[in-house]
Each structure stands twice: as structure tokens, then as C-alpha cells.
Motif scaffolding. Structure first.
Motif, short mmCIF file in Angstrom:
data_model
loop_
_atom_site.label_atom_id
_atom_site.label_comp_id
_atom_site.label_asym_id
_atom_site.label_seq_id
_atom_site.Cartn_x
_atom_site.Cartn_y
_atom_site.Cartn_z
N VAL A 51 -8.09 -4.34 -8.57
CA VAL A 51 -7.46 -3.20 -7.64
C VAL A 51 -6.19 -2.79 -8.35
O VAL A 51 -5.23 -3.84 -8.69
CB VAL A 51 -7.38 -3.72 -6.35
CG1 VAL A 51 -6.53 -2.53 -5.43
CG2 VAL A 51 -8.44 -4.11 -5.59
N ILE A 52 -5.80 -1.46 -8.93
CA ILE A 52 -4.60 -1.06 -9.31
C ILE A 52 -4.00 0.16 -8.36
O ILE A 52 -4.82 0.92 -7.99
CB ILE A 52 -4.94 -0.39 -10.77
CG1 ILE A 52 -5.41 -1.61 -11.73
CG2 ILE A 52 -3.35 0.09 -11.31
CD1 ILE A 52 -6.00 -1.02 -12.88
N GLY A 53 -2.83 -0.11 -8.03
CA GLY A 53 -2.18 0.93 -7.18
C GLY A 53 -0.97 0.62 -6.67
O GLY A 53 -0.20 -0.30 -7.10
N THR A 54 -0.39 1.34 -5.66
CA THR A 54 0.97 1.06 -5.13
C THR A 54 0.78 -0.09 -4.07
O THR A 54 0.07 0.03 -3.07
CB THR A 54 1.44 2.37 -4.39
OG1 THR A 54 1.42 3.36 -5.43
CG2 THR A 54 2.71 2.43 -4.16
N ASN A 55 1.60 -0.91 -4.22
CA ASN A 55 1.79 -2.06 -2.98
C ASN A 55 2.65 -1.59 -1.91
O ASN A 55 3.15 -0.60 -1.98
CB ASN A 55 2.16 -3.54 -3.47
CG ASN A 55 3.73 -3.47 -3.94
OD1 ASN A 55 4.39 -2.76 -3.86
ND2 ASN A 55 3.90 -4.55 -4.87
N GLN A 56 2.93 -2.44 -0.81
CA GLN A 56 3.69 -2.29 0.56
C GLN A 56 5.34 -2.00 0.02
O GLN A 56 6.07 -1.23 0.89
CB GLN A 56 3.66 -3.33 1.30
CG GLN A 56 4.36 -4.72 1.16
CD GLN A 56 3.47 -5.44 0.06
OE1 GLN A 56 2.49 -5.15 -0.30
NE2 GLN A 56 4.26 -6.68 -0.28
#
Length: 122
Positions: A51-56
Motif C-alpha cells: 500500500v502506497i499513499g498518505t497516512n494519518q
């Protein structure tokens, strides 16, 4: 201090204590700054996902998860916005090259009610 001022001051303290108690007793609402992911492997050929993306925190993050089951809860990582998910036919998350089974983009809401989980499948 006269009786009226004392009663008013005590009422203010009691109201403040009541509000603070109510806030402490109220559980945090589910998923208010990102969601955790649940992967449903409907085909049965995906043994890891990346998973690649923006975290919290608003930072770019990526993580490899083992997905040995039909339903896989990818706990401990919180995502929001659009994330890229690479499925792999082995446990390498595609790092061995040529083992990707799928690439999808999943839209993860920043907040939602009732659950901390956003479900996706292959």
C-alpha cells in the motif's frame, strides 16, 4: 462573599466538572483522520500487498502486508485519500519482480462513522 455569589461560583464549577466528565466518558468517533484497510481476496491468488499513499499525518507512506486469508485486516496503519495497492502472488509485495497480480487505486475517506475500516478487493 455573599450566598448568591457563592452559589453562582459553585454552579459554574459543577457545570465545568460535568462537561469534563462527559468529554472523558465519550469514546472517540471511528475513523476521524484516516482509515485502516481490509483486503478481501475474492480470487485467492494474492499473498501480499503493498500500500502506497498518505497516512494519518499527511505523510507519504508505504507498507507491505502479508495477506494469507480471504479477509485480511491490515491493522496498525491509517490511510486517507487515494492509495495505490499492488497485489502480489507471493509474500514479497512485488519486490521479486514480475509477481504482481493487480494494481488498484482505492479512495479512503478521511472520516466515516461506524467503522475504522475501508474494504477493498481484487
Amino acid at each position: 462573599m455573599n450566598l448568591r455569589k457563592t452559589t453562582a461560583a459553585m454552579g459554574g464549577v459543577l457545570a465545568t466538572a460535568t462537561v469534563l466528565t462527559a468529554l472523558a466518558a465519550t469514546p472517540a468517533s471511528a475513523g476521524t483522520n484516516g482509515q485502516q484497510l481490509k483486503f478481501h481476496d475474492r480470487i485467492g491468488n494474492t499473498y501480499s500487498i503493498n500500500v502506497i499513499g498518505t497516512n494519518q499525518s499527511g505523510d507519504l507512506a508505504d507498507h507491505c502486508f502479508a495477506t494469507p486469508n480471504t479477509d485480511n485486516y491490515l491493522s496498525g496503519w491509517w490511510w486517507k485519500g487515494t492509495v495505490e495497492i499492488y497485489g502480489s502472488a507471493d509474500g514479497s509485495c512485488g519486490s521479486n519482480g514480475g509477481n504482481d497480480t493487480f494494481l488498484i487505486h482505492v479512495s479512503v475517506p478521511e472520516s466515516q462513522s461506524g467503522s475504522d475500516w475501508t474494504t477493498f478487493s481484487d
